[in-house]
Design an enzyme around this catalytic site. Structure first.
Site, PDB file in Angstrom:
ATOM      1  N   ARG A   1     -47.978  -9.376  48.586  1.00  0.00           N
ATOM      2  CA  ARG A   1     -47.855  -8.484  49.733  1.00  0.00           C
ATOM      3  C   ARG A   1     -46.582  -7.648  49.620  1.00  0.00           C
ATOM      4  NH1 ARG A   1     -45.226 -10.716  55.266  1.00  0.00           N
ATOM      5  NH2 ARG A   1     -45.617  -8.884  56.530  1.00  0.00           N
TER       6      ARG A   1
ATOM      7  N   ASN B   1     -39.634 -18.991  59.156  1.00  0.00           N
ATOM      8  CA  ASN B   1     -39.799 -17.543  59.044  1.00  0.00           C
ATOM      9  C   ASN B   1     -41.017 -17.212  59.903  1.00  0.00           C
ATOM     10  OD1 ASN B   1     -40.243 -14.905  58.501  1.00  0.00           O
ATOM     11  ND2 ASN B   1     -40.119 -15.086  56.267  1.00  0.00           N
TER      12      ASN B   1
ATOM     13  N   ALA C   1     -44.052 -11.699  61.757  1.00  0.00           N
ATOM     14  CA  ALA C   1     -44.185 -10.738  62.860  1.00  0.00           C
ATOM     15  C   ALA C   1     -44.029 -11.400  64.232  1.00  0.00           C
ATOM     16  CB  ALA C   1     -45.529 -10.032  62.762  1.00  0.00           C
TER      17      ALA C   1
ATOM     18  N   HIS D   1     -35.454 -14.666  57.248  1.00  0.00           N
ATOM     19  CA  HIS D   1     -36.248 -13.473  56.954  1.00  0.00           C
ATOM     20  C   HIS D   1     -35.946 -13.024  55.532  1.00  0.00           C
ATOM     21  CE1 HIS D   1     -37.536 -13.030  61.074  1.00  0.00           C
ATOM     22  NE2 HIS D   1     -36.314 -13.336  61.423  1.00  0.00           N
ATOM     23  N   ILE D   2     -36.990 -12.777  54.791  1.00  0.00           N
ATOM     24  CA  ILE D   2     -36.836 -12.374  53.394  1.00  0.00           C
ATOM     25  C   ILE D   2     -36.170 -11.000  53.310  1.00  0.00           C
ATOM     26  CG2 ILE D   2     -38.136 -11.835  51.285  1.00  0.00           C
ATOM     27  CD1 ILE D   2     -40.311 -13.834  52.506  1.00  0.00           C
ATOM     28  N   SER D   3     -36.639 -10.092  54.140  1.00  0.00           N
ATOM     29  CA  SER D   3     -36.066  -8.736  54.180  1.00  0.00           C
ATOM     30  C   SER D   3     -34.984  -8.675  55.253  1.00  0.00           C
ATOM     31  CB  SER D   3     -37.164  -7.718  54.486  1.00  0.00           C
ATOM     32  OG  SER D   3     -37.673  -7.920  55.805  1.00  0.00           O
TER      33      SER D   3
ATOM     34  N   GLU E   1     -33.428 -19.765  61.053  1.00  0.00           N
ATOM     35  CA  GLU E   1     -34.404 -18.672  60.979  1.00  0.00           C
ATOM     36  C   GLU E   1     -34.152 -17.878  59.703  1.00  0.00           C
ATOM     37  OE1 GLU E   1     -34.051 -16.049  64.340  1.00  0.00           O
ATOM     38  OE2 GLU E   1     -35.536 -14.620  63.562  1.00  0.00           O
TER      39      GLU E   1
ATOM     40  N   PRO F   1     -47.490 -15.350  60.048  1.00  0.00           N
ATOM     41  CA  PRO F   1     -48.610 -14.587  59.518  1.00  0.00           C
ATOM     42  C   PRO F   1     -48.274 -13.714  58.305  1.00  0.00           C
ATOM     43  CG  PRO F   1     -47.950 -13.768  61.682  1.00  0.00           C
ATOM     44  CD  PRO F   1     -47.216 -15.050  61.455  1.00  0.00           C
ATOM     45  N   ASN F   2     -49.249 -13.678  57.429  1.00  0.00           N
ATOM     46  CA  ASN F   2     -49.242 -12.853  56.214  1.00  0.00           C
ATOM     47  C   ASN F   2     -48.358 -13.411  55.098  1.00  0.00           C
ATOM     48  OD1 ASN F   2     -51.018 -10.743  57.270  1.00  0.00           O
ATOM     49  ND2 ASN F   2     -49.314 -10.292  58.658  1.00  0.00           N
TER      50      ASN F   2
ATOM     51  N   ARG G   1     -34.670  -2.227  58.939  1.00  0.00           N
ATOM     52  CA  ARG G   1     -36.049  -1.737  58.980  1.00  0.00           C
ATOM     53  C   ARG G   1     -36.362  -1.103  60.341  1.00  0.00           C
ATOM     54  NH1 ARG G   1     -39.861  -6.212  56.568  1.00  0.00           N
ATOM     55  NH2 ARG G   1     -41.267  -4.405  56.570  1.00  0.00           N
TER      56      ARG G   1
ATOM     57  N   ASP H   1     -40.266 -21.047  72.933  1.00  0.00           N
ATOM     58  CA  ASP H   1     -40.351 -22.193  73.850  1.00  0.00           C
ATOM     59  C   ASP H   1     -40.578 -23.490  73.081  1.00  0.00           C
ATOM     60  OD1 ASP H   1     -39.973 -20.577  76.048  1.00  0.00           O
ATOM     61  OD2 ASP H   1     -42.049 -20.645  76.740  1.00  0.00           O
TER      62      ASP H   1
ATOM     63  N   ARG I   1     -38.388  -4.376  64.619  1.00  0.00           N
ATOM     64  CA  ARG I   1     -38.071  -5.624  63.913  1.00  0.00           C
ATOM     65  C   ARG I   1     -36.651  -6.109  64.201  1.00  0.00           C
ATOM     66  NH1 ARG I   1     -42.350  -6.103  60.119  1.00  0.00           N
ATOM     67  NH2 ARG I   1     -43.118  -4.039  59.546  1.00  0.00           N
TER      68      ARG I   1
ATOM     69  N   TYR J   1     -40.838  -7.726  49.755  1.00  0.00           N
ATOM     70  CA  TYR J   1     -40.769  -9.193  49.850  1.00  0.00           C
ATOM     71  C   TYR J   1     -40.653  -9.892  48.492  1.00  0.00           C
ATOM     72  CZ  TYR J   1     -42.229  -8.183  54.624  1.00  0.00           C
ATOM     73  OH  TYR J   1     -42.279  -7.701  55.906  1.00  0.00           O
TER      74      TYR J   1
ATOM     75  N   HIS K   1     -40.829 -11.160  66.525  1.00  0.00           N
ATOM     76  CA  HIS K   1     -40.560 -10.021  67.402  1.00  0.00           C
ATOM     77  C   HIS K   1     -41.406 -10.037  68.674  1.00  0.00           C
ATOM     78  CE1 HIS K   1     -38.825  -9.038  63.592  1.00  0.00           C
ATOM     79  NE2 HIS K   1     -40.006  -8.832  63.020  1.00  0.00           N
TER      80      HIS K   1
HETATM   81  C1  DQA Z   1     -40.256 -10.989  57.817  1.00  0.00           C
HETATM   82  C2  DQA Z   1     -39.868  -9.726  58.575  1.00  0.00           C
HETATM   83  C3  DQA Z   1     -40.852  -9.451  59.704  1.00  0.00           C
HETATM   84  O1  DQA Z   1     -40.485  -8.302  60.423  1.00  0.00           O
HETATM   85  C4  DQA Z   1     -42.252  -9.235  59.130  1.00  0.00           C
HETATM   86  O2  DQA Z   1     -43.176  -9.056  60.159  1.00  0.00           O
HETATM   87  C5  DQA Z   1     -42.662 -10.310  58.193  1.00  0.00           C
HETATM   88  C6  DQA Z   1     -41.686 -10.939  57.302  1.00  0.00           C
HETATM   89  C7  DQA Z   1     -39.344 -11.235  56.594  1.00  0.00           C
HETATM   90  O3  DQA Z   1     -39.402 -12.329  56.055  1.00  0.00           O
HETATM   91  O4  DQA Z   1     -38.612 -10.335  56.171  1.00  0.00           O
HETATM   92  O5  DQA Z   1     -43.846 -10.615  58.093  1.00  0.00           O
HETATM   93  O6  DQA Z   1     -40.104 -12.104  58.690  1.00  0.00           O
END
Ligand code: DQA
Length: 147
Positions: free
Chosen positions: A21, A77, A80, A103-105, A101, A13-14, A110, A90, A114, A26, A83
């Site tokens: 964003r 990725n 959210a 994660h950009i950040s 996996e 999501p997002n 953080r 599953d 997270r 990011y 978490h």
């Molecule tokens: C994220 C980190 C997550 O905590 C966050 O909810 C995201 C992006 C990242 O790519 O850093 O939406 O997965």
């Protein structure tokens, strides 16, 4: 050696808003930029990428089911859902190939909520804090290990 040469890059999501964003966290690259760069790396190694994004948990679960038949590896990725989602964990546990996996950040720098990712319990590798270059690193690793 898996028969498929498809790497599925799944985004939660997002991330459709990537580039707009919270760019201070990011960055300004879009998912289309990620797809183009990862696609070029994959193509040079004889692989293909297919990028998917959903704001819905079930959409991601169903795309993992599709990957079971179609993909040799997954880069995910979960955003959210990392978490919160046992359902995505599953689903990933039904996939036989490598799972990375991304994660950009740096989620560990953080908020405390997270710091834990359910998906990390399945991932063969985890990358965080390298910006969108993290996706490219995952794709390179897959191309090297599955070549
Ligand atoms: C994220 C980190 C997550 O905590 C966050 O909810 C995201 C992006 C990242 O790519 O850093 O939406 O997965």
């Amino acid at each position: 050696m898996p028969t498929s040469k498809q790497i599925h890059i799944l985004n939660g999501p997002n991330l459709n808003l990537l580039g707009k964003r919270q760019p201070e966290i990011y960055g300004t690259d879009t998912l289309a930029d990620v797809e183009a760069r990862c696609g070029a790396i994959a193509q040079a190694a004889g692989f293909e990428v297919s990028l998917f994004q959903s704001n819905f948990e079930g959409g991601i679960v169903e795309q993992i089911h599709t990957a079971r038949e179609a993909a040799c590896a997954i880069v995910i990725n979960p955003a959210a859902y990392s978490h919160t989602s046992v359902a995505i964990l599953d689903a990933l546990n039904t996939f036989d190939g490598p799972v990375y996996e991304c994660h950009i950040s740096n989620i560990h720098k953080r908020e405390a909520f997270r710091h834990h990712s359910y998906v990390s319990g399945r991932a063969d590798g985890v990358i965080a804090g390298f910006g969108t270059a993290g996706y490219e690193m995952c794709v390179r690793r897959i191309c090297e290990t599955l070549a």
